[in-house]
Design a protein around this motif. Sequence first.
Motif, PDB file in Angstrom:
ATOM      1  N   TRP A   1     -22.189  -3.956   1.819  1.00 47.16           N
ATOM      2  CA  TRP A   1     -23.570  -3.466   2.031  1.00 47.16           C
ATOM      3  C   TRP A   1     -24.550  -4.295   1.198  1.00 47.16           C
ATOM      4  O   TRP A   1     -25.607  -4.691   1.675  1.00 47.16           O
ATOM      5  CB  TRP A   1     -23.700  -1.997   1.609  1.00 47.16           C
ATOM      6  N   LEU A   2     -24.162  -4.531  -0.051  1.00 45.95           N
ATOM      7  CA  LEU A   2     -25.068  -5.273  -0.948  1.00 45.95           C
ATOM      8  C   LEU A   2     -25.229  -6.719  -0.488  1.00 45.95           C
ATOM      9  O   LEU A   2     -26.341  -7.265  -0.487  1.00 45.95           O
ATOM     10  CB  LEU A   2     -24.538  -5.227  -2.389  1.00 45.95           C
ATOM     11  N   MET A   3     -24.113  -7.351  -0.090  1.00 48.29           N
ATOM     12  CA  MET A   3     -24.191  -8.753   0.330  1.00 48.29           C
ATOM     13  C   MET A   3     -25.002  -8.891   1.619  1.00 48.29           C
ATOM     14  O   MET A   3     -25.748  -9.861   1.788  1.00 48.29           O
ATOM     15  CB  MET A   3     -22.785  -9.347   0.512  1.00 48.29           C
ATOM     16  N   ASP A   4     -24.900  -7.910   2.526  1.00 44.90           N
ATOM     17  CA  ASP A   4     -25.726  -7.935   3.746  1.00 44.90           C
ATOM     18  C   ASP A   4     -27.206  -7.902   3.374  1.00 44.90           C
ATOM     19  O   ASP A   4     -28.027  -8.599   3.976  1.00 44.90           O
ATOM     20  CB  ASP A   4     -25.401  -6.738   4.654  1.00 44.90           C
ATOM     21  N   LYS A   5     -27.531  -7.101   2.357  1.00 43.84           N
ATOM     22  CA  LYS A   5     -28.945  -6.991   1.971  1.00 43.84           C
ATOM     23  C   LYS A   5     -29.424  -8.303   1.339  1.00 43.84           C
ATOM     24  O   LYS A   5     -30.553  -8.749   1.602  1.00 43.84           O
ATOM     25  CB  LYS A   5     -29.134  -5.824   1.000  1.00 43.84           C
ATOM     26  N   VAL A   6     -28.581  -8.933   0.542  1.00 45.63           N
ATOM     27  CA  VAL A   6     -28.958 -10.218  -0.081  1.00 45.63           C
ATOM     28  C   VAL A   6     -29.178 -11.264   1.017  1.00 45.63           C
ATOM     29  O   VAL A   6     -30.178 -11.986   1.019  1.00 45.63           O
ATOM     30  CB  VAL A   6     -27.870 -10.681  -1.079  1.00 45.63           C
ATOM     31  N   THR A   7     -28.244 -11.315   1.962  1.00 46.38           N
ATOM     32  CA  THR A   7     -28.355 -12.294   3.065  1.00 46.38           C
ATOM     33  C   THR A   7     -29.649 -12.067   3.849  1.00 46.38           C
ATOM     34  O   THR A   7     -30.394 -13.008   4.133  1.00 46.38           O
ATOM     35  CB  THR A   7     -27.142 -12.150   4.012  1.00 46.38           C
ATOM     36  N   ALA A   8     -29.926 -10.798   4.172  1.00 47.45           N
ATOM     37  CA  ALA A   8     -31.132 -10.494   4.940  1.00 47.45           C
ATOM     38  C   ALA A   8     -32.389 -10.840   4.149  1.00 47.45           C
ATOM     39  O   ALA A   8     -33.368 -11.362   4.697  1.00 47.45           O
ATOM     40  CB  ALA A   8     -31.145  -9.018   5.324  1.00 47.45           C
ATOM     41  N   HIS A   9     -32.348 -10.608   2.839  1.00 48.89           N
ATOM     42  CA  HIS A   9     -33.521 -10.881   2.001  1.00 48.89           C
ATOM     43  C   HIS A   9     -33.881 -12.370   2.022  1.00 48.89           C
ATOM     44  O   HIS A   9     -35.055 -12.720   2.139  1.00 48.89           O
ATOM     45  CB  HIS A   9     -33.231 -10.433   0.565  1.00 48.89           C
ATOM     46  N   TYR A  10     -32.866 -13.232   1.934  1.00 47.38           N
ATOM     47  CA  TYR A  10     -33.134 -14.676   1.863  1.00 47.38           C
ATOM     48  C   TYR A  10     -33.267 -15.312   3.253  1.00 47.38           C
ATOM     49  O   TYR A  10     -33.643 -16.469   3.352  1.00 47.38           O
ATOM     50  CB  TYR A  10     -32.074 -15.376   1.025  1.00 47.38           C
ATOM     51  N   ALA A  11     -32.965 -14.529   4.293  1.00 47.83           N
ATOM     52  CA  ALA A  11     -33.070 -15.081   5.662  1.00 47.83           C
ATOM     53  C   ALA A  11     -34.517 -15.098   6.135  1.00 47.83           C
ATOM     54  O   ALA A  11     -34.850 -15.811   7.072  1.00 47.83           O
ATOM     55  CB  ALA A  11     -32.228 -14.263   6.624  1.00 47.83           C
ATOM     56  N   VAL A  12     -35.380 -14.259   5.472  1.00 48.57           N
ATOM     57  CA  VAL A  12     -36.777 -14.199   5.972  1.00 48.57           C
ATOM     58  C   VAL A  12     -37.674 -15.144   5.181  1.00 48.57           C
ATOM     59  O   VAL A  12     -37.367 -15.577   4.112  1.00 48.57           O
ATOM     60  CB  VAL A  12     -37.350 -12.762   5.880  1.00 48.57           C
TER      61      VAL A  12
ATOM     62  N   ALA B   1     -25.570  -4.111  -7.652  1.00 48.30           N
ATOM     63  CA  ALA B   1     -26.624  -3.194  -7.188  1.00 48.30           C
ATOM     64  C   ALA B   1     -27.886  -3.374  -8.033  1.00 48.30           C
ATOM     65  O   ALA B   1     -29.008  -3.339  -7.502  1.00 48.30           O
ATOM     66  CB  ALA B   1     -26.137  -1.746  -7.241  1.00 48.30           C
ATOM     67  N   ILE B   2     -27.704  -3.577  -9.329  1.00 45.26           N
ATOM     68  CA  ILE B   2     -28.877  -3.819 -10.194  1.00 45.26           C
ATOM     69  C   ILE B   2     -29.566  -5.118  -9.778  1.00 45.26           C
ATOM     70  O   ILE B   2     -30.800  -5.179  -9.661  1.00 45.26           O
ATOM     71  CB  ILE B   2     -28.457  -3.843 -11.675  1.00 45.26           C
ATOM     72  N   LEU B   3     -28.782  -6.161  -9.506  1.00 41.69           N
ATOM     73  CA  LEU B   3     -29.382  -7.427  -9.052  1.00 41.69           C
ATOM     74  C   LEU B   3     -30.143  -7.224  -7.744  1.00 41.69           C
ATOM     75  O   LEU B   3     -31.248  -7.743  -7.565  1.00 41.69           O
ATOM     76  CB  LEU B   3     -28.296  -8.495  -8.877  1.00 41.69           C
ATOM     77  N   VAL B   4     -29.546  -6.458  -6.832  1.00 39.94           N
ATOM     78  CA  VAL B   4     -30.204  -6.217  -5.538  1.00 39.94           C
ATOM     79  C   VAL B   4     -31.525  -5.455  -5.733  1.00 39.94           C
ATOM     80  O   VAL B   4     -32.504  -5.693  -5.031  1.00 39.94           O
ATOM     81  CB  VAL B   4     -29.246  -5.477  -4.579  1.00 39.94           C
ATOM     82  N   SER B   5     -31.561  -4.559  -6.745  1.00 42.39           N
ATOM     83  CA  SER B   5     -32.814  -3.829  -6.999  1.00 42.39           C
ATOM     84  C   SER B   5     -33.882  -4.763  -7.568  1.00 42.39           C
ATOM     85  O   SER B   5     -35.051  -4.392  -7.646  1.00 42.39           O
ATOM     86  CB  SER B   5     -32.566  -2.642  -7.941  1.00 42.39           C
ATOM     87  N   ARG B   6     -33.478  -5.990  -7.958  1.00 41.91           N
ATOM     88  CA  ARG B   6     -34.451  -6.934  -8.549  1.00 41.91           C
ATOM     89  C   ARG B   6     -34.614  -8.208  -7.729  1.00 41.91           C
ATOM     90  O   ARG B   6     -35.049  -9.230  -8.251  1.00 41.91           O
ATOM     91  CB  ARG B   6     -33.983  -7.304  -9.971  1.00 41.91           C
ATOM     92  N   LEU B   7     -34.281  -8.126  -6.431  1.00 44.29           N
ATOM     93  CA  LEU B   7     -34.354  -9.337  -5.588  1.00 44.29           C
ATOM     94  C   LEU B   7     -35.761  -9.935  -5.570  1.00 44.29           C
ATOM     95  O   LEU B   7     -35.908 -11.152  -5.459  1.00 44.29           O
ATOM     96  CB  LEU B   7     -33.930  -9.005  -4.145  1.00 44.29           C
ATOM     97  N   ASN B   8     -36.773  -9.072  -5.691  1.00 42.66           N
ATOM     98  CA  ASN B   8     -38.152  -9.582  -5.651  1.00 42.66           C
ATOM     99  C   ASN B   8     -38.639 -10.056  -7.015  1.00 42.66           C
ATOM    100  O   ASN B   8     -39.739 -10.590  -7.129  1.00 42.66           O
ATOM    101  CB  ASN B   8     -39.107  -8.497  -5.133  1.00 42.66           C
ATOM    102  N   MET B   9     -37.826  -9.850  -8.053  1.00 37.86           N
ATOM    103  CA  MET B   9     -38.281 -10.180  -9.414  1.00 37.86           C
ATOM    104  C   MET B   9     -37.560 -11.376 -10.010  1.00 37.86           C
ATOM    105  O   MET B   9     -38.116 -12.109 -10.822  1.00 37.86           O
ATOM    106  CB  MET B   9     -38.057  -8.983 -10.338  1.00 37.86           C
ATOM    107  N   LEU B  10     -36.291 -11.578  -9.626  1.00 35.01           N
ATOM    108  CA  LEU B  10     -35.486 -12.631 -10.267  1.00 35.01           C
ATOM    109  C   LEU B  10     -35.402 -13.859  -9.365  1.00 35.01           C
ATOM    110  O   LEU B  10     -35.413 -13.740  -8.141  1.00 35.01           O
ATOM    111  CB  LEU B  10     -34.072 -12.107 -10.545  1.00 35.01           C
ATOM    112  N   PRO B  11     -35.273 -15.069  -9.966  1.00 37.13           N
ATOM    113  CA  PRO B  11     -35.144 -16.270  -9.141  1.00 37.13           C
ATOM    114  C   PRO B  11     -33.833 -16.288  -8.356  1.00 37.13           C
ATOM    115  O   PRO B  11     -32.808 -15.792  -8.826  1.00 37.13           O
ATOM    116  CB  PRO B  11     -35.186 -17.417 -10.165  1.00 37.13           C
ATOM    117  N   ARG B  12     -33.904 -16.880  -7.148  1.00 35.71           N
ATOM    118  CA  ARG B  12     -32.745 -16.877  -6.241  1.00 35.71           C
ATOM    119  C   ARG B  12     -31.521 -17.523  -6.890  1.00 35.71           C
ATOM    120  O   ARG B  12     -30.391 -17.037  -6.732  1.00 35.71           O
ATOM    121  CB  ARG B  12     -33.130 -17.631  -4.960  1.00 35.71           C
ATOM    122  N   ASP B  13     -31.710 -18.626  -7.624  1.00 34.92           N
ATOM    123  CA  ASP B  13     -30.528 -19.303  -8.186  1.00 34.92           C
ATOM    124  C   ASP B  13     -29.812 -18.417  -9.203  1.00 34.92           C
ATOM    125  O   ASP B  13     -28.585 -18.414  -9.282  1.00 34.92           O
ATOM    126  CB  ASP B  13     -30.899 -20.673  -8.785  1.00 34.92           C
ATOM    127  N   ARG B  14     -30.579 -17.621  -9.958  1.00 42.53           N
ATOM    128  CA  ARG B  14     -29.933 -16.714 -10.921  1.00 42.53           C
ATOM    129  C   ARG B  14     -29.168 -15.602 -10.201  1.00 42.53           C
ATOM    130  O   ARG B  14     -28.025 -15.271 -10.557  1.00 42.53           O
ATOM    131  CB  ARG B  14     -30.985 -16.107 -11.854  1.00 42.53           C
TER     132      ARG B  14
END
Length: 186
Positions: A175-186, A136-149
């Motif tokens: 729920w979290l994995m759906d959000k990660v997938t959606a984030h990188y799909a756009v 959940a912490i990683l998901v809150s930082r999807l716009n800040m951290l590099p995708r590979d990390r």
Amino acid sequence: MPLIRETIVITTGRDGRAHIAPLGLIAEGDDWIIAPFRPSATLDNLETVPFATASHTDDVRVFAGCLTSRRDWPTVDANVVPVQRLADALTHMELAVTDVTADPQRPRFRCRVVLTVQHAPFQGFNRAQAAVVEAAILVSRLNMLPRDRIERELAILQSAVEKTAGLVELEAWSWLMDKVTAHYAV
Ligand SMILES: Cc1cc2nc3c(=O)[nH]c(=O)nc-3n(C[C@H](O)[C@H](O)[C@H](O)COP(=O)(O)O)c2cc1C
């Protein structure tokens, strides 16, 4: 580094509505610091109504849910402060802001513990619960951290989920994995 405890913080808005957000409370003596990054509804609320509750829960869906547009968790009035708490909290603390350290990025609200109440027994540790909180912490930082990390750290956490999760942790993880997938799909 200070002790930080991951909790569900509830504050009250100008309109009287409860706002739920997972936040790490920073220990400072007997007090706790709430340190929201701007912009933050929690921050705005604390400036208006200087009280909060910190609910401790082992239902990690609340952490994952708040990061995935599922903030509608049942709440009830706190005992003393004019704020709600999680209805299903194992324990909760009622907090009064005593001091504010202004900062353009991350102000610090120092809080005194007005009351602590225990509601239900803690059932023990589960690695998948810890993994969901970390994810959940990683998901809150999807716009800040590099995708590979993000992907590297999620892969490590996934192993703990696969080995130890119950249905609650699996739902939160999905729920979290759906959000990660959606984030990188756009
Ligand atoms: C376990 C956990 C701890 C967090 N701790 C903080 C924190 O200390 N400060 C912060 O600004 N955001 C933190 N976040 C992210 C916030 O929960 C998220 O950005 C939230 O929406 C806060 O914004 P809000 O006050 O507008 O709801 C944390 C998230 C998680 C899952």
